[in-house]
Design an enzyme around this catalytic site. Sequence first.
Site, PDB file in Angstrom:
ATOM      1  N   VAL A  75       0.866  -1.180   0.000  1.00  0.00           N
ATOM      2  CA  VAL A  75       0.000   0.000   0.000  1.00  0.00           C
ATOM      3  C   VAL A  75       0.900   1.227   0.000  1.00  0.00           C
ATOM      4  CG1 VAL A  75      -1.793   1.280   1.230  1.00  0.00           C
ATOM      5  CG2 VAL A  75      -1.807  -1.226   1.268  1.00  0.00           C
ATOM      6  N   GLY A 104       3.804   4.192   3.730  1.00  0.00           N
ATOM      7  CA  GLY A 104       3.355   2.986   3.043  1.00  0.00           C
ATOM      8  C   GLY A 104       3.467   1.786   3.953  1.00  0.00           C
ATOM      9  N   LYS A 105       2.955   0.650   3.498  1.00  0.00           N
ATOM     10  CA  LYS A 105       3.064  -0.596   4.259  1.00  0.00           C
ATOM     11  C   LYS A 105       2.796  -1.749   3.313  1.00  0.00           C
ATOM     12  CE  LYS A 105       3.909  -1.824   8.579  1.00  0.00           C
ATOM     13  NZ  LYS A 105       4.859  -1.197   9.510  1.00  0.00           N
ATOM     14  N   GLY A 106       3.374  -2.910   3.613  1.00  0.00           N
ATOM     15  CA  GLY A 106       3.156  -4.063   2.754  1.00  0.00           C
ATOM     16  C   GLY A 106       3.338  -5.358   3.502  1.00  0.00           C
ATOM     17  N   ASP A 142       9.072  -5.770   9.653  1.00  0.00           N
ATOM     18  CA  ASP A 142       7.959  -5.632  10.590  1.00  0.00           C
ATOM     19  C   ASP A 142       7.771  -7.025  11.194  1.00  0.00           C
ATOM     20  OD1 ASP A 142       5.663  -3.532  11.290  1.00  0.00           O
ATOM     21  OD2 ASP A 142       4.648  -5.447  11.059  1.00  0.00           O
TER      22      ASP A 142
END
Length: 451
Positions: free
Chosen positions: A68, A113-115, A154
């Site tokens: 994202v 962002g993040k994924g 993460d």
Amino acid sequence: MSHLPQEPEFEQAYGELASALENSSLFNEHPEYRTALAVAAIPERVIQFRVVWNDDKGNLQVNRGYRVQFNGALGPYKGGLRFHPSVNLSILKFLGFEQIFKNALTGLNMGGGKGGADFDPKGKSDAEIRRFCQAFMTELSKHIGAETDVPAGDIGVGGREIGYLFGAYRKFANRWEGVLTGKGLSWGGSLIRPEATGYGLVYYVEYMLKHANRGTFEGKRVALSGSGNVAQYAALKIIELGGSVVSLSDSKGALVAKEGSSFTPEQIHNIAALKIKHQALTTFEHDGQFTWIEGARPWVHVGKVDIALPSATQNEVSKEEAQALVDAGAFIVAEGSNMGCTAEAIDVFEAHRKEKGAEALWYAPGKASNCGGVAVSGLEMAQNSQRIQWTEKEVDDRLKAIMKDAFVAGLETAQKYVEAKEGELPSLIAGSNIAGFIKVAEAMHDQGDWF
């Protein structure tokens, strides 16, 4: 947002920000910012893809991969990759949305962002994790770059996984660049990066203690949840500063120190060694000075504590647990995890802050108190772009300064936009949300994203 599929985690994160803005004077003074919020709530880009790989028996396995890219107004998209079976679009949108404003509070040029993927690294062999990382990067590599999007680790993505992902990117792209952070020290990593979120959390709480005239960590009883990277390094720094860590936890339960006991640095290192092997806290050996509570979180079991630092995962402090912490005499709760407290728990803390004045429990949201990790990721990017490596002291000094700036930004913004009674501690959740939002909204306006 009613016409969209239900996304409870994202809706909670959006609701927290929107509530902070609505309950301040910001929209009265700047009604145009309502437009900015509507635009900022929608990601610039959502990438979803399949990840096909072989297990050790040669069987085909398939997982869902995501990235994202939420907001790039302040810089390249920046945020971690999470490998966990619970990963879905709602969770990644919540994390990416939080990341926008967290990154803004660091003062560094990073977007949000993040994924990740719904892949579970637990129980997988090293070879299976390597093959999965390579398959995942086959698609992700098309969408990231040092000036575009710089992921990090993460939950489920540590140094080993970053290594496999970086190696795969280097082969696909045929170039070496700082496309990931959390790298090994010999190939572009930064000193203090593994420690950064935990250390930064403790530094942030030091500023809270000082402002509230509560002294230092010396002699304080601290309840921690989690037993991963954040909790480990927060615990070690607390012990170094003279505090006592009386609890840790994992997905199976909580380990709580008995009366008169607390964790030693050696025990924290032993727990870290277990976690590298993906082993549960139930395998931790001790001489009976701790109680294991199956399936529980520590908050109602720790007795009297001064400080509570949720450092495991989202929504790990409920309304009832928040009240238990108030009743136990805690005067600071700061999140090491992202959105560690439920909205109802935050309501308990904020009501106590408004009622009790200078004696109140003071709550800090993760987007401020745990921004140290992404801050040092930003410092790693800076070192990569210059092809240099700063000393441990240089990085640690910069981290302390960033945490101070994040604290002051939240404090002063709350004092400016949130009405408070005489002697009342400022609302750090409101101030941090508003400060991060204003910075992002102004950058978006300057770039024509809203008008």
